[in-house]
Design an enzyme around this catalytic site. Structure first.
Site, PDB file in Angstrom:
ATOM      1  N   GLY A 105       0.823  -1.200   0.000  1.00  0.00           N
ATOM      2  CA  GLY A 105       0.000   0.000   0.000  1.00  0.00           C
ATOM      3  C   GLY A 105       0.858   1.250   0.000  1.00  0.00           C
ATOM      4  N   CYS A 106       0.257   2.355  -0.416  1.00  0.00           N
ATOM      5  CA  CYS A 106       1.016   3.603  -0.576  1.00  0.00           C
ATOM      6  C   CYS A 106       1.462   4.169   0.769  1.00  0.00           C
ATOM      7  CB  CYS A 106       0.205   4.624  -1.353  1.00  0.00           C
ATOM      8  SG  CYS A 106      -1.452   4.928  -0.712  1.00  0.00           S
ATOM      9  N   PHE A 107       0.541   4.313   1.719  1.00  0.00           N
ATOM     10  CA  PHE A 107       0.938   4.799   3.042  1.00  0.00           C
ATOM     11  C   PHE A 107       1.986   3.883   3.653  1.00  0.00           C
ATOM     12  CE2 PHE A 107      -3.417   6.827   3.357  1.00  0.00           C
ATOM     13  CZ  PHE A 107      -2.956   8.120   3.465  1.00  0.00           C
TER      14      PHE A 107
END
Lengths: 338, 338, 338, 338
Positions: free
Chosen positions: D143-145
């Site tokens: 995921g990006c975060f």
């Protein structure tokens, strides 16, 4: 009706003072000074203020004749003129950092300049210092970050429940003032997020002074510049003292109780979260969240308009208190969403 | 492989030249100069350029030894160094306005300074001047507004169909350069639209020179600063010559025919309208709309990235042509949407 | 004191009506309706409006009992309820397009729906129709683009000096309303400029109706969506009738004379140019520029807040006129710069 | 040269995969699927991708014939097709959350859906799992975060020095995907900061899984939506384990040592602070700050482009590793500042 002078009125806080005071039924601006813009009509500097006769004057402190004088002058400049202003018999509301500190050494350490005035100011956060504000003639208006941070943490510190607070603040660019710099250049901050003075911003000791007056809470503070014009969103990551077995609901109750009757505090519940647009242009502070995660971190979030509740609006609020007006006079308008 | 020097490489166009040339398989940057940043590694000024050995040097023109020299210097400064650079045997691509004008009087009138160089540049818009570009040693890279405007109007002027074109341009703030000013201060341009030099921008005569070479079309130009980092969207409100009874479809055909084979021109049809995000960061120009309203107004819209097709990308395109490389070398990447 | 109902109050214009009317000394909101948000407190939809008792109700038109009813309902919906609202004895101020057109055929052509109401509204631009507004019970509040465009062109059309006006408008995204769409999705419009309905926007015939009432001026209109929340900046590229040998100064004089005494018109001179931040949040319209270029193009620029002077503020202004209040009542506040 | 298929290619990560892979010398896109846009040329959805023959097809998994298949499908959808894709003999790189969790229960708890696939993915953060990535046929792209957070904390967790990390993340709006919602509506997020899922974002357990594999560090995570298109700036407020008497310089050394040779990690020193513009559009992650305040808080800041290093760029990096290509192939371009 009180007469008003604004010293150093060409910046954003000066503009906001005029915007707010122009609609204040008990106040009349009689003088506004600026060395740089002497002789210039106000609308040439504040393009939204029109139809007034206001012109910037380059007056000496002793030449001013007003009931209330706002000094929207830089740090260091205020302390050079405030004593003379007080001499005129006026009540002074200083928007700089010069009179905010109880301990001059702290000021000198963080501001890097010698403090040359003997006067003592009252720290102008009405939610904490209302009674002293009523009586003072020298009001030290709090810093913008400081206002957002303290409001988010005060009830917990007062209740001696907090061991540590980490204030992660996101500020609009108007907080940097009216003078363009590399940091405020649109291509540099547009579509960007810039942390700065990550552990060394001089609003930190001010937060420390106020919250530390109630408990031994440890304070950390990191500001971030975000592509926003106005507003400070403060995320207060809070850890409670050992043994403080307290629920979200109880924290909410503490905040509601502490801020009961406060005219400019909005406590959010039922899942609502503060955001900048709700307070944009207004003197309200929103406080909300009160969630506790699995690691014991409690999150409190506050939102203010840095130029209003964080500066000029709060200054007018303080004036209202100092003059015995209804506290909401001239400030009874909502934020501007969207 | 050609060796490259960039003179005055600390601004945005300098940064873009490095960004593009770093990935260019036929080019190697051997020198980059800056008086202000002498001795500073490039990443301290261009924070996205890392892992290179590039350091700004304060070299005299005669000290440079490169096949191609880009001058990203201000108007007025270029003409003082370009003759010496040409003397070194290099081909020079000048990004300033100094060599763009056929008529020195026009330059002196609009730029307000005396022109002191005898050299003549070739106006570097490949879509019009490709053959001359191939042969020149002094390339005058077009202005950013100019590129967007000309591309939107060239086919019609060439076909002698246009009587009048009104270019209403909306530009990103990076077009103002790297130095902060009141106009580029985030609180002043964020959430705002600022028209400026409404009838007096010095890119106007440049547009006039190029489009006026083909017909007697009357040119008007008004720029607007919008809260965008990169990009120029030009709305060309166009009126046709008397008797030009022409349909939208026919206009589209003229544009497709004129720009046939052009590697960086994208003609949009089927209701697609150019917008900045489609070309962001790329050397493409989008041209579209071709609608005619009931009053006979024909609208052509173009979109470019002002720093790429409007400056450094076009400069590299010109370099490719001057060096005989495939024109897309080093520029064969798409825009960045979103 | 008049009682107010707002029908369809969950959108941005509804929020602005509440924001403005809450501080209006002669008005009290007694009802606000929304089918979608029945039973919801207003602050859940308008997060900046707090401390009121307002709750959305799903009432039928005949159930409303108020002196003034604002209909912030979509085009097509208004005409279905306005007749019943008029029946209640209220004065109605309709913010939709339903009652703006003198010629129903024009409405039906541009809106693509049948017009089913026999009532006639008065076009609510006070600067043109003040006398009729005083007497009407059905006020058709003008479109946002329309207000900005007409104000920039009215004096010249009235003076029969203009042959052609090309309105190139740049609008903030709040003009698209409260419902998210692909066009209003932040990644699509942030850092972007999007022209749309380039020659076919339905505000065009409305501009035509009003300006065409005074002369045969030809009207062209192209809107652009820009990354701004509020505001419409209109660049009016104007061409004068044959033989109109008139100077910039004379044009300025015409504007000053035409708008003499108008409470919400600010004519800018001395090189000041309208911009959105000067009117942000306020009911003022700024008009300025008045420059003529070498091709005979005259440029007039206007700036308004689309939600205030372009919608809810103008609606309250109209209410003030219809009720005989001082026209600035409740609207006497400055814009918010920065 | 490997053949590529992209399943669900109409979103932002699909667009970025095309943008990057189009310039990748070892990859050729042979198929791109979308149910919604079947038959539509790619440029109608991704307006910056032009001049390709790509058209969206509505193919079943079993109909795809490619060496590498990227699944840019929503959570829950991926696990329904990945088994069939693996059956075709392709290597699969899944950009959803479906295969990121070692413990299915954690997935089911946080995603609220049943996990129906028996396959196990390798967590695709090359800086931690490079060796497993080389061998896998099912890659679970992080995921990006998660990417931004882990990169900021991994060296300290690995060194067992951290007791607690509080990730305060500021994300661009493109992270919310291509579908417009109330949160992503420009007037709601422009000029605003919106914290959301303050203690309950489902990227939290993913961060926990990866950092918790090395030590008992406690993880807190709060995301904020900021008016930015691309990028995640993560402020990691870190507290060290008891007795960890370590200086800023030593922390910096640990980071430099841990990430030594990593092609996409840029460690910033000498007072430089990561910011979004430096990595915009690129696969680089910047990590910096390393300051310790008086309360013992250590701050680490990371910046990534959420769509590149946080999604499609990292996916291509993983592809390069899985295929034995040089890791920088197709990703060797700088960020885009400004």
């Amino acid at each position: 009706m009180v007469s008003i002078a604004i010293v150093g009125g060409s910046g954003y806080t000066g503009g906001e003072l005029i915007r707010i005071l122009s609609a204040h039924p008990e106040a009349e601006i009689v003088d506004i000074t600026s060395r740089q813009f002497e002789g210039t009509p106000v609308h040439k500097v504040h393009p939204h203020i029109r139809g007034t006769d206001l012109v910037f004057r380059n007056k000496k402190p002793s030449e001013l004749d007003a009931d209330i004088i706002f000094t929207a002058t830089p740090h260091g400049a205020s302390m050079k003129i405030v004593p003379d202003l007080i001499e005129t018999g006026a009540k002074v509301i200083d928007l700089s950092g010069d009179y905010r500190f109880n301990d001059i050494d702290v000021y000198e350490k963080w501001y890097g300049i010698e403090h040359t005035s003997d006067l003592k100011g009252v720290f102008g956060l009405p939610e904490i210092h209302r009674e002293e504000i009523k009586k003072t003639t020298l009001l030290a208006n709090p810093g913008c970050f400081v206002t957002g941070a303290i409001l988010s943490g005060y009830p917990l510190s007062k209740a001696k429940l907090a061991e540590r607070m980490i204030f992660d603040s996101k500020t609009g660019v108007s907080g940097a003032g009216v003078n363009p710099t590399t940091s405020t250049h649109y291509p540099n901050i547009g579509d960007n997020v810039n942390p700065y003075k990550v552990t060394s911003h001089r609003h930190m000791p001010e937060i420390q002074q106020e919250l530390g007056a109630f408990s031994d809470v440890k304070i950390s503070f990191t500001p971030h510049l975000v592509p926003v014009i106005r507003g400070i969103l403060t995320t207060n990551h809070c850890f409670l003292v050992d043994g403080a077995d307290i629920t979200s609901e109880e924290v909410l109750d503490i905040y509601k109780e502490t801020y009961k009757g406060e005219p400019f505090i909005q406590i959010l519940e039922d899942g609502e979260i503060p955001r900048l647009s709700s307070v944009r242009g207004s003197n309200y502070a929103q406080i909300g969240c009160f969630e506790i995660d699995e690691t014991g971190r409690l999150v409190i979030i506050s939102a203010i308009d840095n130029l209003v509740k964080g500066a000029s609006g709060q200054a007018v609020h303080n004036m209202n208190i100092m003059c015995g007006f209804d506290e909401k006079t001239g400030l009874d308008f909502f934020g501007m969403h969207p």
